[in-house]
Write a protein that holds these residues in place. Structure first.
Motif, short mmCIF file in Angstrom:
data_model
loop_
_atom_site.label_atom_id
_atom_site.label_comp_id
_atom_site.label_asym_id
_atom_site.label_seq_id
_atom_site.Cartn_x
_atom_site.Cartn_y
_atom_site.Cartn_z
N VAL A 216 -9.18 18.94 -21.83
CA VAL A 216 -8.97 17.65 -21.18
C VAL A 216 -7.52 17.54 -20.73
O VAL A 216 -6.60 17.85 -21.49
N ALA B 239 -8.19 12.18 -14.79
CA ALA B 239 -8.66 12.95 -15.94
C ALA B 239 -9.50 14.13 -15.51
O ALA B 239 -10.29 14.04 -14.56
N SER B 240 -9.34 15.21 -16.21
CA SER B 240 -10.23 16.36 -16.06
C SER B 240 -10.87 16.64 -17.41
O SER B 240 -10.37 16.21 -18.44
N PHE C 260 -14.48 12.13 -19.94
CA PHE C 260 -14.04 10.90 -19.29
C PHE C 260 -15.13 9.86 -19.16
O PHE C 260 -14.97 8.72 -19.55
N VAL C 261 -16.28 10.25 -18.64
CA VAL C 261 -17.28 9.23 -18.32
C VAL C 261 -17.96 8.67 -19.55
O VAL C 261 -18.64 7.64 -19.47
N SER D 62 -16.45 2.74 -21.65
CA SER D 62 -16.83 3.85 -20.79
C SER D 62 -17.43 3.39 -19.46
O SER D 62 -17.17 3.98 -18.41
N ARG E 107 -11.52 1.25 -13.94
CA ARG E 107 -11.79 2.68 -13.89
C ARG E 107 -12.80 2.97 -12.80
O ARG E 107 -13.65 2.13 -12.48
N ASN F 275 -15.34 5.97 -12.43
CA ASN F 275 -15.85 7.17 -13.10
C ASN F 275 -16.16 8.29 -12.09
O ASN F 275 -16.07 9.47 -12.42
N LYS G 58 -14.37 9.03 -9.58
CA LYS G 58 -13.08 9.67 -9.32
C LYS G 58 -12.39 10.12 -10.60
O LYS G 58 -11.29 10.67 -10.56
N ARG G 59 -13.01 9.83 -11.74
CA ARG G 59 -12.45 10.22 -13.03
C ARG G 59 -11.03 9.68 -13.19
O ARG G 59 -10.13 10.39 -13.64
N THR G 60 -10.85 8.45 -12.82
CA THR G 60 -9.53 7.84 -12.82
C THR G 60 -9.58 6.46 -13.45
O THR G 60 -10.52 5.71 -13.22
#
Length: 114
Positions: free
Chosen positions: A2, A24-25, A29-30, A53, A72, A74, A76-78
């Protein structure tokens, strides 16, 4: 693995605004709540805001309620932190965190001048 990468910090005058982002990678994340924390010189790290979440529930420190908004995306994972009506006491390094894990970003400096 992560990785969390914060951006958007900087120098702003009191009353101004900044928007922090945390990209986030990794697989968590989600399905994890995310938090923004901050640490001022000589002080302990403190929770600023937290989001579940799915984004349906948020919590804020009393000191930022009504001024900061966590959100957030999700897809875009941001995760974001919109900071309005900034005060000099908001000056700190801001970190994003995957809640209930040991994953932290490297931090981004926010400085608010009076």
């Amino acid at each position: 693995q992560v990785q969390l990468v914060e951006s958007g910090g900087g120098l702003v005058q009191a009353g101004g605004s900044l928007r922090l982002s945390c990209a986030a990678s990794g697989p968590f994340f989600v399905i994890r709540a995310m938090g923004w924390y901050r640490q001022a010189p000589g002080k302990q790290r403190e929770l600023v805001a937290r989001i579940t979440s799915g984004g349906g529930t948020t919590n804020y420190a009393d000191s930022v309620k009504g001024r900061f908004t966590i959100s957030r995306d999700n897809a875009k994972r941001t995760v974001y932190l919109q900071m309005n009506s900034l005060k000099p006491e908001d000056t700190a390094v801001y970190y994003c965190h995957v809640e209930t894990t040991g994953y932290w970003g490297q931090g981004t400096q926010v400085t608010v001048s009076s």
